[in-house]
Design an enzyme around this catalytic site. Sequence first.
Site, mmCIF file in Angstrom:
data_model
loop_
_atom_site.group_PDB
_atom_site.id
_atom_site.type_symbol
_atom_site.label_atom_id
_atom_site.label_comp_id
_atom_site.label_asym_id
_atom_site.label_seq_id
_atom_site.Cartn_x
_atom_site.Cartn_y
_atom_site.Cartn_z
ATOM 1 C CG ASP A 3 42.451 34.972 39.624
ATOM 2 O OD1 ASP A 3 41.306 35.460 40.425
ATOM 3 O OD2 ASP A 3 43.540 35.519 40.098
ATOM 4 C CG HIS A 14 43.043 37.810 43.206
ATOM 5 N ND1 HIS A 14 43.625 37.380 42.082
ATOM 6 C CD2 HIS A 14 43.779 38.702 43.755
ATOM 7 C CE1 HIS A 14 44.614 38.068 41.981
ATOM 8 N NE2 HIS A 14 44.836 38.717 42.755
ATOM 9 C CB SER A 65 46.324 41.106 40.912
ATOM 10 O OG SER A 65 47.328 40.348 41.527
#
Length: 475
Positions: A155, A125, A229
């Site tokens: 992911d 993402h 992230s």
Amino acid sequence: MRAKTTLLALTLAAAFGGFAATAMRDALQQPAIATPPAAAAVPMLAALPASVDGQALPSLAPMLRQVTPSVVSVHTKQRVRVSPFGNDPFFRRMFPELSQERINESLGSGVIVDAAQGYVLTNHHVIEGADDVSVTLADGRTLEAEFIGSDVDTDVALMRVKASGLTAIPLARDSNLQVGDFVVAVGNPFGFGQTVTSGIVSAVERSNVPGVGFQNFIQTDASINPGNSGGALVNLRGELVGINTASFNTQGSMAGNIGLGFAIPIGLARNVMTQLAATGSVQRGTLGVDTQTVDARIAQGLGLDAPRGAVVTRVYGGSSAANAGLRTGDVVVSANGQRIDNSEALRNFQGLQALDAPVTLEVLRDGKPMKIETRLRALPRDGASFDPRLAGATLADLPEAIRRQNDRIGGVRIEKVEPGSRAHNNGLREGDLILAANSGEFRDLAGFRDSLASRPADLAMRISRGGRIYNVIMR
């Protein structure tokens, strides 16, 4: 309606980081000016001792000096066309000159895991939809990044940078991680630059996070904020134990950290990375069964002591499950020693295994326990292997995150269609979703393939494209 609103809030609250934080950073960078009182001078605070009883005070600094050169900041740019007519297709075509290009920028983190190859792991993402990706090293160098591949269902994404003097982080063994172990998160939260937070492992093998694909998360109370992230979660030996991916807050991720952070275990990330480095994509194996969660009614009908497990409702012909002797009515209660409480747990287990991985299933047949040895077999994805009328199409399962949002959603996605191919001439296009066919019922790729095994003389399919439903006759 209240339940749906709450579910949406929880799903959005688990939204990933890696988005632009420019406005917040600018606001926070305005220093607050405080005028000290003109009173007497403030007494100096006593400094902490360098040691206590002859023992040096503990510090993470030596370990972090080894780790931080491996953690990078990831910058992405996406070019989008903005029209004053919004998404109206008619006016957008009539007045294309009024559309303007806008560049969306976002920030995230990444980890160098192979210095020789220049491999950098991050989240899917973080780089999804990006036209340009660059990374900034801890020493200040900014480098263009080459996209190798990514896997939306876990992911995980893999990039490559070309530079000398890179430092890779050593990878830990998943089996050594325990609840209560101290861990440290390193990343680029809110675009501030490299930041370190610490905590403990709160749980392992978490698989109930809303709106996410296949799950086997490490849960930690180390702060994981937007921009973290793709960053590193390390143990006190400076080994990479996970890739930070999500923070959870019912107020939304921008509301701050409440001690619920999640990271992808490095064992899973390593398996995905190996496939991405080799082929640029990830293939998954399947048992080739449909299952249903054992509830109280089913447990009573099967004579089980407790409503637990996944009961097999269909075994596909020629599948690994069929070859291993799995039967309709068998109840799967464990897979490779991992407890299986419901149908979702069995599906999640399959999605997390390496291709062709050996699997030991513990099942109840007529109430009696037994073990079945099998392997997860990959399905072909070229349409011609399903039916000649689908030649030229590449098929795939729905992204797991979409399927998890509504368990009733099922179908097969058209990943690619070669121009001029039979599938293209029959009207199939990239991005189409095959919802149903007159060949039989199916919920995923394995079921679709099984439904076409008899090669029906006439094949009609219901297609979803851009929110509209079409019926297509395949010739």
